[in-house]
Design a protein around this motif. Structure first.
Motif, PDB file in Angstrom:
ATOM      1  N   ARG A  97      15.292 -54.663 -24.320  1.00 35.85           N
ATOM      2  CA  ARG A  97      14.335 -53.801 -24.001  1.00 35.85           C
ATOM      3  C   ARG A  97      15.972 -52.195 -23.731  1.00 35.85           C
ATOM      4  N   ALA A  98      17.150 -52.771 -22.870  1.00 39.64           N
ATOM      5  CA  ALA A  98      17.988 -51.079 -23.017  1.00 39.64           C
ATOM      6  C   ALA A  98      18.339 -50.429 -24.217  1.00 39.64           C
ATOM      7  N   ARG A  99      18.639 -51.319 -25.412  1.00 42.14           N
ATOM      8  CA  ARG A  99      19.234 -51.148 -27.010  1.00 42.14           C
ATOM      9  C   ARG A  99      16.884 -50.377 -27.572  1.00 42.14           C
ATOM     10  N   GLY A 100      16.346 -50.722 -27.298  1.00 40.09           N
ATOM     11  CA  GLY A 100      15.008 -49.771 -26.853  1.00 40.09           C
ATOM     12  C   GLY A 100      15.217 -48.367 -26.497  1.00 40.09           C
ATOM     13  N   LEU A 101      15.397 -48.627 -25.486  1.00 37.08           N
ATOM     14  CA  LEU A 101      15.468 -47.226 -24.677  1.00 37.08           C
ATOM     15  C   LEU A 101      16.444 -46.472 -24.509  1.00 37.08           C
ATOM     16  N   ALA A 102      17.401 -46.509 -25.413  1.00 44.59           N
ATOM     17  CA  ALA A 102      18.953 -46.163 -25.603  1.00 44.59           C
ATOM     18  C   ALA A 102      18.929 -45.102 -26.564  1.00 44.59           C
ATOM     19  N   ALA A 103      17.757 -45.822 -28.323  1.00 40.21           N
ATOM     20  CA  ALA A 103      17.164 -45.162 -29.046  1.00 40.21           C
ATOM     21  C   ALA A 103      16.129 -44.274 -28.488  1.00 40.21           C
ATOM     22  N   GLU A 104      14.950 -44.354 -27.854  1.00 38.35           N
ATOM     23  CA  GLU A 104      14.457 -43.158 -27.745  1.00 38.35           C
ATOM     24  C   GLU A 104      15.462 -42.479 -27.056  1.00 38.35           C
ATOM     25  N   ASN A 105      15.880 -42.770 -26.129  1.00 38.57           N
ATOM     26  CA  ASN A 105      16.358 -41.170 -25.665  1.00 38.57           C
ATOM     27  C   ASN A 105      17.567 -40.274 -26.770  1.00 38.57           C
ATOM     28  N   ALA A 106      18.520 -41.007 -27.151  1.00 32.11           N
ATOM     29  CA  ALA A 106      18.877 -40.518 -28.608  1.00 32.11           C
ATOM     30  C   ALA A 106      17.751 -39.873 -28.957  1.00 32.11           C
ATOM     31  N   ALA A 107      16.693 -40.638 -29.527  1.00 34.10           N
ATOM     32  CA  ALA A 107      15.665 -39.352 -30.426  1.00 34.10           C
ATOM     33  C   ALA A 107      15.257 -38.229 -29.649  1.00 34.10           C
ATOM     34  N   ARG A 108      14.999 -38.192 -28.547  1.00 37.43           N
ATOM     35  CA  ARG A 108      14.434 -37.265 -27.385  1.00 37.43           C
ATOM     36  C   ARG A 108      16.002 -36.327 -27.395  1.00 37.43           C
ATOM     37  N   LEU A 109      17.041 -36.117 -27.547  1.00 37.18           N
ATOM     38  CA  LEU A 109      17.961 -35.209 -27.555  1.00 37.18           C
ATOM     39  C   LEU A 109      18.591 -35.177 -28.987  1.00 37.18           C
ATOM     40  N   GLY A 110      17.853 -35.238 -29.563  1.00 33.17           N
ATOM     41  CA  GLY A 110      18.068 -34.808 -31.134  1.00 33.17           C
ATOM     42  C   GLY A 110      20.028 -36.039 -31.770  1.00 33.17           C
ATOM     43  N   LEU A 111      19.990 -36.694 -31.305  1.00 32.54           N
ATOM     44  CA  LEU A 111      21.318 -37.329 -31.175  1.00 32.54           C
ATOM     45  C   LEU A 111      21.369 -38.740 -32.410  1.00 32.54           C
ATOM     46  N   SER A 112      19.982 -39.399 -32.779  1.00 30.90           N
ATOM     47  CA  SER A 112      19.760 -39.710 -33.216  1.00 30.90           C
ATOM     48  C   SER A 112      21.170 -40.324 -34.916  1.00 30.90           C
ATOM     49  N   GLY A 113      21.210 -39.177 -35.487  1.00 31.78           N
ATOM     50  CA  GLY A 113      21.755 -38.947 -37.086  1.00 31.78           C
ATOM     51  C   GLY A 113      23.447 -39.927 -36.170  1.00 31.78           C
ATOM     52  N   ARG A 114      23.795 -39.692 -35.056  1.00 29.70           N
ATOM     53  CA  ARG A 114      25.286 -39.926 -34.788  1.00 29.70           C
ATOM     54  C   ARG A 114      25.416 -40.802 -33.482  1.00 29.70           C
ATOM     55  N   LEU A 115      23.993 -41.043 -32.475  1.00 34.33           N
ATOM     56  CA  LEU A 115      23.916 -42.399 -32.128  1.00 34.33           C
ATOM     57  C   LEU A 115      24.116 -43.747 -32.967  1.00 34.33           C
ATOM     58  N   ARG A 116      24.523 -44.393 -32.961  1.00 32.40           N
ATOM     59  CA  ARG A 116      23.645 -45.950 -33.165  1.00 32.40           C
ATOM     60  C   ARG A 116      23.481 -47.087 -32.286  1.00 32.40           C
ATOM     61  N   VAL A 117      22.477 -47.089 -32.370  1.00 28.94           N
ATOM     62  CA  VAL A 117      22.311 -48.354 -31.402  1.00 28.94           C
ATOM     63  C   VAL A 117      22.123 -49.579 -31.845  1.00 28.94           C
ATOM     64  N   THR A 118      22.997 -50.231 -31.316  1.00 30.26           N
ATOM     65  CA  THR A 118      22.820 -51.762 -32.029  1.00 30.26           C
ATOM     66  C   THR A 118      23.442 -53.209 -30.954  1.00 30.26           C
ATOM     67  N   THR A 119      22.832 -54.128 -31.090  1.00 33.91           N
ATOM     68  CA  THR A 119      23.388 -55.437 -31.121  1.00 33.91           C
ATOM     69  C   THR A 119      24.937 -55.679 -31.337  1.00 33.91           C
ATOM     70  N   PRO A 120      26.004 -56.526 -30.300  1.00 33.66           N
ATOM     71  CA  PRO A 120      27.093 -56.487 -30.220  1.00 33.66           C
ATOM     72  C   PRO A 120      27.425 -56.780 -31.725  1.00 33.66           C
TER      73      PRO A 120
END
Length: 202
Positions: A97-120
């Motif tokens: 759930r945290a990863r989903g939110l982090a990815a949503e927030n990256a998209a919200r801020l226009g950061l998706s291209g340089r912010l990668r949300v992953t499992t370890p």
């Protein structure tokens, strides 16, 4: 009550949507959050101290890889990707759930291209980080915490730096001693509101 913790891989409790607002380095952030993740209703006080007192990267951090270890809904990662736009920020968490939110927030801020949300496990094994940032999950227990740090700290690039924040009453000073025993250079960079900001280098 449920058995979920913020370090639960797949929280069972229904997600209750929230928003968290905060300001870092003169910029306002509004991030999506939800129950079942760490500090779901506000910017955690330790995270706030870390972002206020540690030395944020800047636009000159070109081509570097940065790591937010235990990213939660992404406040640290979003700040890093914002202030260091030419770096690649990796946001790692075991909580789905945290990863989903982090990815949503990256998209919200226009950061998706340089912010990668992953499992370890999804982080490339050969990747080395110029900076590692973490408000580490003290409540997982000392053994698991030490295992996590022993896994990720060796992935600092030469000349790299790790920034950690730990509450004094939750073992900030003992963690500093343990890191020194493991051969790391550790400076208590700042103390505020009962939190220690540790600067860790090789």
């Amino acid at each position: 009550m449920t058995g979920d913790h913020y370090f639960t891989a797949e929280p069972n409790a229904p997600a209750q949507a929230r928003e968290v607002q905060f300001t870092v380095a003169g910029r306002d952030y509004t991030l999506a959050s939800a129950s079942g993740v760490f500090s779901a209703s506000r910017l955690d006080p330790g995270t706030a101290v870390l972002l206020r007192k540690a030395e944020l990267p800047d636009a000159a951090t070109a081509g570097a890889a940065l790591l937010d270890l235990g990213c939660g809904f992404g406040p640290i990662a979003c700040v890093l990707a914002t202030v260091a736009p030419t770096a690649t920020t990796w946001a790692v968490d075991v909580n789905e759930r945290a990863r989903g939110l982090a990815a949503e927030n990256a998209a919200r801020l226009g950061l998706s291209g340089r912010l990668r949300v992953t499992t370890p496990e999804e982080v490339p094994a050969d990747l080395r980080f110029a900076q590692i940032w973490s408000n580490p999950p003290i409540r997982v227990g000392k053994d698991e915490l030490h295992e996590m740090l022993l896994r990720w700290l060796p992935r600092l690039a030469p000349g790299g730096v790790a920034w950690f924040v730990v509450a004094r009453h939750l073992g900030g000073d003992s963690l500093q001693r343990w890191l020194v025993e493991q051969g790391w250079q550790v400076a208590r960079h700042a103390s505020q509101k009962g939190f220690r900001v540790l600067r860790v280098t090789r």
